[in-house]
Write an enzyme that holds these catalytic residues in place. Structure first.
Site, PDB file in Angstrom:
ATOM      1  N   GLU A 155       1.819   1.679  -3.560  1.00 22.51           N
ATOM      2  CA  GLU A 155       0.261   2.236  -4.061  1.00 22.51           C
ATOM      3  C   GLU A 155       0.315   3.552  -4.144  1.00 22.51           C
ATOM      4  O   GLU A 155      -0.385   4.452  -4.816  1.00 22.51           O
ATOM      5  CB  GLU A 155      -0.747   1.099  -3.697  1.00 22.51           C
ATOM      6  CG  GLU A 155      -0.574  -0.020  -4.332  1.00 22.51           C
ATOM      7  CD  GLU A 155      -1.663  -1.336  -3.880  1.00 22.51           C
ATOM      8  OE1 GLU A 155      -1.479  -1.238  -2.412  1.00 22.51           O
ATOM      9  OE2 GLU A 155      -2.411  -1.877  -4.582  1.00 22.51           O
ATOM     10  N   GLY A 177       0.799  -1.292   0.018  1.00 26.41           N
ATOM     11  CA  GLY A 177      -0.052  -0.118   0.092  1.00 26.41           C
ATOM     12  C   GLY A 177       0.905   1.296  -0.171  1.00 26.41           C
ATOM     13  O   GLY A 177       0.330   2.299  -0.367  1.00 26.41           O
ATOM     14  N   GLU A 212       2.456  -8.227  -1.306  1.00 25.81           N
ATOM     15  CA  GLU A 212       1.663  -8.583  -0.826  1.00 25.81           C
ATOM     16  C   GLU A 212       1.169 -10.303  -0.879  1.00 25.81           C
ATOM     17  O   GLU A 212       0.814 -10.957   0.004  1.00 25.81           O
ATOM     18  CB  GLU A 212       0.314  -8.000  -1.425  1.00 25.81           C
ATOM     19  CG  GLU A 212      -0.082  -6.474  -1.006  1.00 25.81           C
ATOM     20  CD  GLU A 212       0.588  -5.329  -1.733  1.00 25.81           C
ATOM     21  OE1 GLU A 212       1.712  -5.780  -2.372  1.00 25.81           O
ATOM     22  OE2 GLU A 212       0.257  -4.512  -1.817  1.00 25.81           O
TER      23      GLU A 212
HETATM   24  N1  3HC Z   1       1.891  -3.965   9.099  1.00 28.94           N
HETATM   25  C1  3HC Z   1       2.094  -4.173  10.201  1.00 28.94           C
HETATM   26  N2  3HC Z   1       3.124  -4.538  11.016  1.00 28.94           N
HETATM   27  C2  3HC Z   1       4.275  -4.359  10.285  1.00 28.94           C
HETATM   28  C3  3HC Z   1       3.987  -4.045   8.856  1.00 28.94           C
HETATM   29  C4  3HC Z   1       2.886  -3.879   8.300  1.00 28.94           C
HETATM   30  N3  3HC Z   1       2.762  -3.624   6.996  1.00 28.94           N
HETATM   31  N4  3HC Z   1       5.445  -4.325   8.352  1.00 28.94           N
HETATM   32  C5  3HC Z   1       6.400  -4.396   9.575  1.00 28.94           C
HETATM   33  N5  3HC Z   1       5.503  -4.478  10.564  1.00 28.94           N
HETATM   34  C6  3HC Z   1       6.221  -4.564  12.094  1.00 28.94           C
HETATM   35  C7  3HC Z   1       6.674  -5.956  12.175  1.00 28.94           C
HETATM   36  O1  3HC Z   1       5.754  -6.784  12.680  1.00 28.94           O
HETATM   37  C8  3HC Z   1       7.626  -5.680  13.122  1.00 28.94           C
HETATM   38  O2  3HC Z   1       6.742  -5.354  14.604  1.00 28.94           O
HETATM   39  P1  3HC Z   1       7.670  -5.995  15.972  1.00 28.94           P
HETATM   40  O3  3HC Z   1       8.722  -4.975  16.169  1.00 28.94           O
HETATM   41  O4  3HC Z   1       6.697  -5.710  16.834  1.00 28.94           O
HETATM   42  O5  3HC Z   1       8.084  -7.358  15.642  1.00 28.94           O
HETATM   43  C9  3HC Z   1       8.287  -4.114  12.981  1.00 28.94           C
HETATM   44  O6  3HC Z   1       7.003  -3.738  12.302  1.00 28.94           O
HETATM   45  C10 3HC Z   1       9.500  -4.156  12.191  1.00 28.94           C
HETATM   46  O7  3HC Z   1       9.444  -5.003  11.125  1.00 28.94           O
HETATM   47  P2  3HC Z   1      10.781  -5.967  10.901  1.00 28.94           P
HETATM   48  O8  3HC Z   1      11.322  -6.547  12.007  1.00 28.94           O
HETATM   49  O9  3HC Z   1      10.293  -6.989   9.786  1.00 28.94           O
HETATM   50  O10 3HC Z   1      11.778  -5.138  10.421  1.00 28.94           O
HETATM   51  P3  3HC Z   1      12.742  -4.844   9.188  1.00 28.94           P
HETATM   52  O11 3HC Z   1      13.344  -3.802   9.052  1.00 28.94           O
HETATM   53  O12 3HC Z   1      13.500  -6.161   8.973  1.00 28.94           O
HETATM   54  O13 3HC Z   1      11.864  -5.093   7.811  1.00 28.94           O
HETATM   55  C11 3HC Z   1      10.077  -4.301   6.100  1.00 28.94           C
HETATM   56  C12 3HC Z   1      10.984  -3.853   7.477  1.00 28.94           C
HETATM   57  C13 3HC Z   1      10.885  -4.662   5.009  1.00 28.94           C
HETATM   58  C14 3HC Z   1       9.058  -3.274   6.027  1.00 28.94           C
HETATM   59  C15 3HC Z   1       9.395  -5.719   6.795  1.00 28.94           C
HETATM   60  O14 3HC Z   1       8.807  -5.591   7.959  1.00 28.94           O
HETATM   61  C16 3HC Z   1       8.171  -6.046   5.687  1.00 28.94           C
HETATM   62  O15 3HC Z   1       8.505  -6.619   4.735  1.00 28.94           O
HETATM   63  N6  3HC Z   1       6.990  -5.731   5.873  1.00 28.94           N
HETATM   64  C17 3HC Z   1       5.853  -6.085   5.420  1.00 28.94           C
HETATM   65  C18 3HC Z   1       5.612  -5.233   4.006  1.00 28.94           C
HETATM   66  C19 3HC Z   1       4.430  -5.690   3.328  1.00 28.94           C
HETATM   67  O16 3HC Z   1       4.051  -6.951   3.320  1.00 28.94           O
HETATM   68  N7  3HC Z   1       3.715  -4.814   2.819  1.00 28.94           N
HETATM   69  C20 3HC Z   1       2.426  -4.827   2.402  1.00 28.94           C
HETATM   70  C21 3HC Z   1       1.155  -4.977   3.277  1.00 28.94           C
HETATM   71  S1  3HC Z   1      -0.327  -5.546   2.599  1.00 28.94           S
HETATM   72  C22 3HC Z   1      -0.795  -4.259   1.755  1.00 28.94           C
HETATM   73  O17 3HC Z   1      -0.086  -3.110   1.880  1.00 28.94           O
HETATM   74  C23 3HC Z   1      -2.179  -4.237   1.148  1.00 28.94           C
HETATM   75  C24 3HC Z   1      -2.446  -3.197   0.296  1.00 28.94           C
HETATM   76  O18 3HC Z   1      -2.026  -3.615  -1.274  1.00 28.94           O
HETATM   77  C25 3HC Z   1      -3.867  -3.015   0.200  1.00 28.94           C
END
Ligand code: 3HC
Ligand code: NAI
Length: 696
Positions: free
Chosen positions: A107, A104, A127
């Site tokens: 996006e 997102g 995603e």
């Molecule tokens: N939502 C909620 N929490 C999230 C998050 C998210 N999208 N991304 C990261 N976090 C949280 C983690 O759970 C973690 O929490 P914690 O410290 O309590 O354990 C904290 O943020 C830090 O995350 P990481 O330990 O993974 O930190 P890194 O620095 O190693 O990595 C990152 C950062 C690359 C951003 C990795 O966290 C990641 O890949 N996050 C997910 C990204 C993702 O999947 N985005 C798409 C979401 S779905 C979406 O956007 C739908 C849309 O299309 C409508």
């Protein structure tokens, strides 16, 4: 504007900053805060353009995944509302990106009129990795930016693209060299001064790809995406981006997004996302626990495991001293490491100079003096207690005072090994999985006296060498292999009751596992377990009056893939298991001799017995405190045992089936098959209380 979003004017540019640490996810309140800021900027005549950025370490990393698992109350502004506010803005909005623009977040950026980012920023639509698809118009915008041939692989892999490549692909328009705010404000002023049009990606079209593009792409992901839902839904979205006008494409994206979101796969993958982060948190070893510096390592034994373990260190730039018992074994081990790298170079995944540089980080030796000053030593010698004890006595004598002494034992008692040293607090288990340079899982075994500093350091080191470290306690087989023994036992019993190896393997493969237990046994080598069983029988003074079926197979010289025959047969040089009538004959004869009445066994029974055996043992492991959380067990199975990630792992699978049903079935097995199915007390308790493992 709100605590989550700040608006300020800098040099005639409205700067909107999202402050939602740690990753600026689009949690409830963030879209509304951005909408309010855009309105403030639009209505203020002194504002010429707006910059949207993230505070702290990153731009926006996507939607808040927690809100998919526990949806917030309806009524709050959505990502789509925010995107609309950009599109109706009369002033340019420029996304200014550092850290990550993901999901997102990307996006959001793609709905802005222009985009700039720092040289080290990263872009992606990951995603798919949590079982859904880009649901904020990303599947319709990215193909319009870089063409569907480039956009589709990015969306299906979830790959992160670095800024220079993002610039080439047209995802960003400009790379900011120094300070992001200053650079972005200057870029915004330039856009405003040049009166550049408000670029709206929605108004652009997607060039149709080659006629066979989608079919070929779908075929190309067949193996990797087997069993997964989201990659195929993303392909449908990409087709829509080519075939439909923008708004219709977005409607299609919304429908397909919902299909994914309500699937069990999304639930499994999202739970696994949080589980892989939770497993690094150890209640009595807080984040602030001091850690030791690990700048050098040594590995004892250059065999199957030692070589792979050494590669992990040098891949992370940590020099390794590799110690062997004799020159021949040392040369052999080094040659295997060299060949491994040479293969990677051949496949184009490593340059020759990187290979040379990595090999240059290994110092081979036969002398303990040469390892004395290294920060950690990982022992990977033969799996025999007396040998391990002798090695640890020596390590205790030679290693510097603050070194960590780790053992890669897979079955032996870490506390007994530690007991021969004068520093059991420095001893820890690091249980790598074969091949150690490939497999992600690292079970970190906490001994009774292992210090918190040593635990914290080893967990951190696990991440440095790109493993998924999970803390476990001491017991036979630790978590993964202890559970696997129960699973394999069921598979073996079902062979005697009436199934054939290929039937058991197929049922579990169809369930989603990378391979079934018999194909896995052939791959790992049946002789390993056979030798251990023989040794244990000798040590216990017992004599084997009757060989089991697996022992009989080994006695025939069938050790698995390495001898082109095991539970299956293999064509020379091939790894494809072929069912072998000789094995079917052997099984039938074995049963006849023991008057075992064979019966047909349904696929459902195969899966259920294998899975519930894992779950029951997993519950016992939790009861004993050997694993900290049910989700840690799932992380172990997803990263070390080829469990389908979309099911998370056996414990979440059981929660999804319902512990009441699992418990009742295990009780019925207990009555039918006896002691081996003694239900775990924890499982009984949770089932009776109507709870699940994730409630613990
Ligand atoms: N939502 C909620 N929490 C999230 C998050 C998210 N999208 N991304 C990261 N976090 C949280 C983690 O759970 C973690 O929490 P914690 O410290 O309590 O354990 C904290 O943020 C830090 O995350 P990481 O330990 O993974 O930190 P890194 O620095 O190693 O990595 C990152 C950062 C690359 C951003 C990795 O966290 C990641 O890949 N996050 C997910 C990204 C993702 O999947 N985005 C798409 C979401 S779905 C979406 O956007 C739908 C849309 O299309 C409508
Ligand atoms: P291996 O037999 O391939 O290698 C052991 C190596 O240790 C040999 O090269 C041997 O020469 C060397 N060695 C023996 N005694 C030594 C000593 N005193 N000093 C220095 N080197 C010595 O064994 P493998 O499979 O690598 O196993 C090593 C350890 O890893 C064992 O504890 C095993 O249980 C464990 N392990 C093995 C896994 C596997 O799949 N092979 C998986 C996980 C753990």
């Amino acid at each position: 504007m709100t605590d989550l979003v700040n608006f300020e004017i800098m040099d005639s540019i409205g700067v909107i900053t999202v402050n939602n640490p740690p990753v600026n996810a689009l949690s409830v309140g963030v879209p509304q805060g951005i909408i309010d800021s855009v309105q403030a900027g639009t209505s203020d005549p002194s504002v010429k353009a707006m910059v949207l950025m993230g505070g702290g370490r990153s731009f926006i990393a996507g939607a808040d995944i927690n809100e998919f698992l526990t949806p917030p109350p309806a009524g709050s502004a959505s990502l789509d509302d925010m995107i609309s506010s950009f599109e109706t803005s009369t002033k340019p909005i420029i996304a200014a990106i550092h850290g990550n623009a993901l999901g997102g977040g990307l996006e959001t950026a793609l709905a802005c009129h222009y985009r700039c980012g720092t040289a080290d920023s990263l872009y992606g639509l990951p995603e798919v990795l949590i079982g859904i698809l880009p649901g904020g118009q990303g599947t319709q915008r990215l193909p319009r930016v870089c063409g569907v041939e480039k956009a589709l692989p990015l969306m299906v892999s979830g790959e992160f693209v670095p800024a220079p490549k993002a610039l080439t692909l047209g995802i960003i328009d400009h790379v900011v060299e120094n300070n992001l705010v200053e650079g972005a404000v200057a870029f915004a002023k330039q856009i405003s001064a040049e009166n550049r049009p408000l670029r709206k990606i929605r108004e652009e079209s997607v060039a149709p790809p080659a006629a066979d593009f989608f079919d070929n792409f779908e075929k190309s992901i067949g193996k990797r995406a087997r069993g997964y839902l989201a990659p195929y839904k993303i392909i449908e979205c990409a087709k829509a981006s080519v075939e439909l006008p923008f708004d219709k494409g977005v409607e299609r994206e919304k429908e397909l997004f919902q299909d994914c979101l309500k699937s069990d796969q999304a639930k499994g993958l999202m739970n696994l996302f949080f589980a892989e982060r939770a497993c690094t948190k150890i209640p009595d070893v807080p984040r602030e626990t001091p850690t030791k510096k690990i700048e050098t390592a040594s590995v004892l034994g250059a065999g199957t495991m030692g070589g792979g373990i050494a590669m992990n260190f040098i891949n992370a730039g940590i020099p390794v001293t590799l110690l062997e018992a004799n020159q021949e074994a040392l040369d052999k081990g080094l040659e295997i490491i060299r060949k491994n790298y040479a293969n990677t170079v051949k496949k184009g995944r490593l340059t020759q100079s990187d290979m040379d540089q990595r090999l240059g980080l290994i110092t081979p030796t036969l002398s303990y003096e040469d390892i004395a000053d290294t920060d950690i030593v990982v022992e990977a010698v033969f799996e025999e207690m007396e040998i391990k004890k002798e090695v640890f006595r020596k390590l205790d004598k030679v290693m510097k005072d603050d070194a960590i002494l780790a053992t890669n034992t897979s079955t032996l008692d870490v506390d007994e090994i530690a007991s021969v040293t004068g520093r059991p607090e420095a001893v820890i288990g690091t249980h790598f999985f074969s091949p150690a340079n490939v497999m992600k899982l690292l079970e970190i075994v906490r001994g009774a006296k292992t210090s918190k500093e040593v635990i914290a350091t080893t967990m951190k080191l696990g991440k440095t060498i790109k493993k998924v470290p999970v803390l476990v306690g001491v017991c036979d087989g630790f978590v993964g292999n202890r559970m696997l023994a129960r699973y394999s036992k069921q598979a073996n019993l079902m062979i005697l009751e009436g199934a054939l190896p290929q039937e058991v393997d197929q049922a579990l493969f169809d369930f989603g596992l990378a391979m079934g237990p018999f194909a896995m046994g052939d791959l790992a080598g049946l002789d390993v377990g056979w030798r251990i069983r023989k040794r244990r029988a000798e040590e216990n003074g017992a004599f084997q009056d009757e060989a089991g079926l697996d022992d009989q197979i080994c006695e025939m010289g069938r050790f698995g893939q390495k001898t082109s025959a095991g539970w299956y047969r293999y064509d020379p040089g091939s790894r494809v298991p072929i069912p072998d009538p000789k094995i079917e004959e052997l099984i039938k004869k074995y049963c006849e001799e023991r008057q075992i009445q064979r019966r047909p066994i349904e696929k459902e029974e195969i899966v259920e017995r294998c899975m519930y055996a894992l779950v029951n043992e997993g519950a016992k492991i939790l009861e004993e405190g050997i694993a900290l959380r049910a989700s840690d067990i799932d992380v172990i199975y997803a990263n070390g045992y080829g469990f389908p990630r979309y099911r998370a792992g056996p414990m979440l699978y059981a929660d999804m089936v319902g512990l009441d049903k699992v418990y009742k079935t295990i009780c019925s097995y207990h009555e039918r098959f006896g002691e081996v199915w003694e239900p775990a007390r924890l499982l009984k308790k949770l089932a009776e209380e109507g709870k699940s493992f994730s409630d613990i």
